[in-house]
Enzyme design. Structure first.
Site, PDB file in Angstrom:
ATOM      1  N   ASP A  16     -10.785  -6.276  -0.608  1.00 29.58           N
ATOM      2  CA  ASP A  16     -10.858  -7.379   0.387  1.00 29.58           C
ATOM      3  C   ASP A  16     -10.170  -8.543   0.104  1.00 29.58           C
ATOM      4  O   ASP A  16     -10.380  -9.539   0.573  1.00 29.58           O
ATOM      5  CB  ASP A  16     -12.046  -7.529   1.030  1.00 29.58           C
ATOM      6  CG  ASP A  16     -12.180  -8.268   2.486  1.00 29.58           C
ATOM      7  OD1 ASP A  16     -11.316  -7.811   3.106  1.00 29.58           O
ATOM      8  OD2 ASP A  16     -13.027  -9.131   2.788  1.00 29.58           O
ATOM      9  N   LYS A  19      -4.793  -7.131  -0.984  1.00 30.56           N
ATOM     10  CA  LYS A  19      -3.621  -5.961  -1.646  1.00 30.56           C
ATOM     11  C   LYS A  19      -2.785  -5.551  -0.609  1.00 30.56           C
ATOM     12  O   LYS A  19      -1.544  -5.703  -0.916  1.00 30.56           O
ATOM     13  CB  LYS A  19      -4.161  -5.365  -2.749  1.00 30.56           C
ATOM     14  CG  LYS A  19      -4.940  -5.924  -3.817  1.00 30.56           C
ATOM     15  CD  LYS A  19      -5.384  -4.892  -4.830  1.00 30.56           C
ATOM     16  CE  LYS A  19      -6.370  -3.957  -4.358  1.00 30.56           C
ATOM     17  NZ  LYS A  19      -7.451  -4.444  -3.793  1.00 30.56           N
ATOM     18  N   THR A  20      -3.299  -5.068   0.165  1.00 32.04           N
ATOM     19  CA  THR A  20      -2.555  -3.963   1.072  1.00 32.04           C
ATOM     20  C   THR A  20      -1.911  -5.026   2.197  1.00 32.04           C
ATOM     21  O   THR A  20      -0.638  -4.717   2.499  1.00 32.04           O
ATOM     22  CB  THR A  20      -3.515  -3.240   1.937  1.00 32.04           C
ATOM     23  OG1 THR A  20      -4.015  -2.130   0.890  1.00 32.04           O
ATOM     24  CG2 THR A  20      -2.662  -2.136   2.859  1.00 32.04           C
ATOM     25  N   HIS A  67     -12.019  -1.083  -4.037  1.00 31.34           N
ATOM     26  CA  HIS A  67     -13.636  -1.051  -4.032  1.00 31.34           C
ATOM     27  C   HIS A  67     -14.060  -0.407  -5.231  1.00 31.34           C
ATOM     28  O   HIS A  67     -13.320   0.601  -5.980  1.00 31.34           O
ATOM     29  CB  HIS A  67     -14.171  -0.337  -3.019  1.00 31.34           C
ATOM     30  CG  HIS A  67     -15.530  -0.242  -2.746  1.00 31.34           C
ATOM     31  ND1 HIS A  67     -16.599   0.475  -3.222  1.00 31.34           N
ATOM     32  CD2 HIS A  67     -16.183  -1.078  -1.610  1.00 31.34           C
ATOM     33  CE1 HIS A  67     -17.794   0.174  -2.704  1.00 31.34           C
ATOM     34  NE2 HIS A  67     -17.527  -0.926  -1.977  1.00 31.34           N
TER      35      HIS A  67
END
Length: 499
Positions: A16, A19-20, A67
């Site tokens: 969270d 990155k994406t 994660h």
């Protein structure tokens, strides 16, 4: 460095931290391709994109999950990268997975990168920048916002400078190298057949080449080669590559397999001599390429250890390893392979001095081993190559998924061979499944528990599409592997603790 030298850039950072979203802002590509990822709002699989820099140079980008439950996936993606893009959110600063991802990068010897201080439109990035400066001194840090576009041009310029300073795997004059591609995805394209993807570690690959898939030893031919969805005649080291293969079924190849060809190509091994930068646990997970296997570590003196693997790896001298504990899962450190095919040694065997005049690969001797051959202890031979009967049984178990035939219907010798190679896993007293089937189930259960918190036997049966008995065996296996914990009528994830 030549402007067209192939380089692969890998993301790293806590879940969270954006990155994406940052990769999407830089490339226009959403690397979260799975419906589950969009539903949960986090990455669970590796993603890929091409990044065009201001000079016109293109970098291959591998976007990894952040994660803690998907660190093993992160390691599989990071093993093929040349440099990193560390993402730290300005409103959070350095977090646990920031530290673990950095530990993985250090273990892999990836020490060149840029830091993106994301969400800089929401919080002052200065405190996060100060934390990062202590962790990765010398790395350029750029405040950015994927939402507003703030700082993106400055980040592209920083990445341009980074790329100019990093050596490509395809550069140099070391002479012809064997083809090595560690598979991170395998799928079927209608009308084309089996496709595998990965970062080309060494060598070149072209249409019409004959290749071997290890560790199973299956042979295939390359029908088509693509780099970032564009067909090419030849791909070279450092590029993200997709290979359309003929002569092999999709079910016979998966993440962790290795495409090899050429003189000097590695062979599967059940033992590795390596120098380690940490004191390993007696039993641990060894990550190499896109594959991970349990192993036992035996001290050989100094920083030299022998890793006795429970399933084969495909390595060469000089390759990097990542070492993680099994329970609770945590990154210990890394190592460098000295000898990819040693004989079994005693725990007290000391390391000999490095032979005079030996060449070096990646800072370690390129000789077969730095241990005196006279001090080697002959031990049991590694399992023999898989027979046609064993390969046929592997295909049968893979096709059966969670509805495998009972052991009584199977060739006992072939089953024993699959167990020795880590391809068959015992579920019950007389029931085995393919290792890939169990791995897929484990990932599904982990994802479901991350989303919902608990999973009952009845729901597991329905979601896995298997009998109640098999669902119970699967959950009991995950309990034994310390992935899940029974609580009341359901299962929950075992939570790791951070010190």
């Amino acid at each position: 460095m030549a402007a067209d030298a192939p380089l692969t850039l890998g993301t790293a950072g806590h879940v969270d931290h954006g990155k994406t979203a940052l990769v999407r802002a830089l490339t226009g590509v959403d690397t979260d391709r799975l419906p589950e990822e969009h539903r949960r709002g986090i990455s669970v699989a590796l993603g890929y994109a091409a990044l065009e820099l201001p000079s016109g140079r293109r970098l291959s980008v591998v976007d990894v999950p952040g994660h803690e439950r998907f660190v093993r996936t992160m390691v599989a993606g990071a093993t093929g990268i040349d440099c990193f893009l560390l993402v730290v959110a300005a409103d959070d600063g350095v977090m646990p997975q920031t530290l673990e991802h950095l530990a993985v990068l250090r273990a892999l010897g990836v020490d060149a990168g840029v830091v993106a201080l994301t969400k800089a439109d929401l919080a002052d990035p200065a405190p996060a920048a100060a934390e990062v400066a202590e962790l990765v001194p010398g790395a350029e840090a750029v405040p950015v916002s994927a939402r507003t576009g703030m700082g993106l041009d400055a980040l592209r310029a920083a990445l341009e400078r980074l790329a100019a300073a990093v050596a490509s795997r395809g550069a140099g004059d070391a002479g012809p190298q064997p083809l090595r591609l560690h598979v991170d995805r395998a799928f079927t394209v209608r009308g084309a057949g089996t496709v595998v993807t990965g970062t080309l570690w060494s060598g070149v690959v072209a249409r019409g080449d004959e290749i071997v898939l290890l560790p199973a030893g299956r042979r295939a031919r390359v029908r088509r080669v693509e780099v970032h969805d564009a067909p090419v005649d030849v791909a070279r080291a450092g590029q993200r590559v997709a290979l359309n293969l003929t002569g092999v079924r999709r079910e016979a190849v998966g993440r962790g397999d290795v495409v090899v060809a050429g003189a000097g190509a590695p062979a599967p091994t059940y033992r590795l001599d390596a120098t380690l930068d940490c004191a390993p646990a007696a039993r641990l997970m060894v990550h190499h390429g896109t594959r991970e296997v349990p192993a036992r570590a035996v001290a050989l003196g100094g920083d030299a250890w022998q890793l006795r693997l429970e399933a084969p790896l495909v390595a060469l001298a000089g390759d990097r390893l990542v070492l993680r504990t099994i329970t609770p899962p945590d990154t210990l450190g890394g190592g460098v392979v000295l000898d990819p095919g040693p004989r079994r040694r005693t725990a007290s065997t000391p390391a000999a001095a490095e032979p005079r005049g030996s060449s070096r690969v990646g800072g370690v001797p390129a000789t077969r081993s730095r241990l005196d051959p006279a001090e080697r202890e002959v031990g049991p031979a590694a399992p023999p190559p898989l027979t046609p009967a064993a390969l046929a049984l592997a295909d049968r178990l893979r096709d059966a998924g969670l509805a495998p035939p009972p052991d009584a219907e199977l060739d006992a010798d072939a089953l024993a061979a699959l167990r020795a190679h880590g391809l068959a896993v015992r579920l019950g007293p007389a029931l085995h499944v393919h290792a890939a089937a169990l791995a897929a189930v484990r990932d599904h259960v982990v994802a479901r528990l991350e989303a919902d918190g608990t999973l009952t036997l009845a729901r597991a049966r329905d979601e896995l599409g298997c009998s109640r008995r098999v669902a119970q065996l699967v959950l009991e296996r995950l309990d034994a592997d310390r992935v899940t914990l029974r609580r009341g009528d359901g299962r929950v994830l075992r939570r790791r603790r951070w010190s």
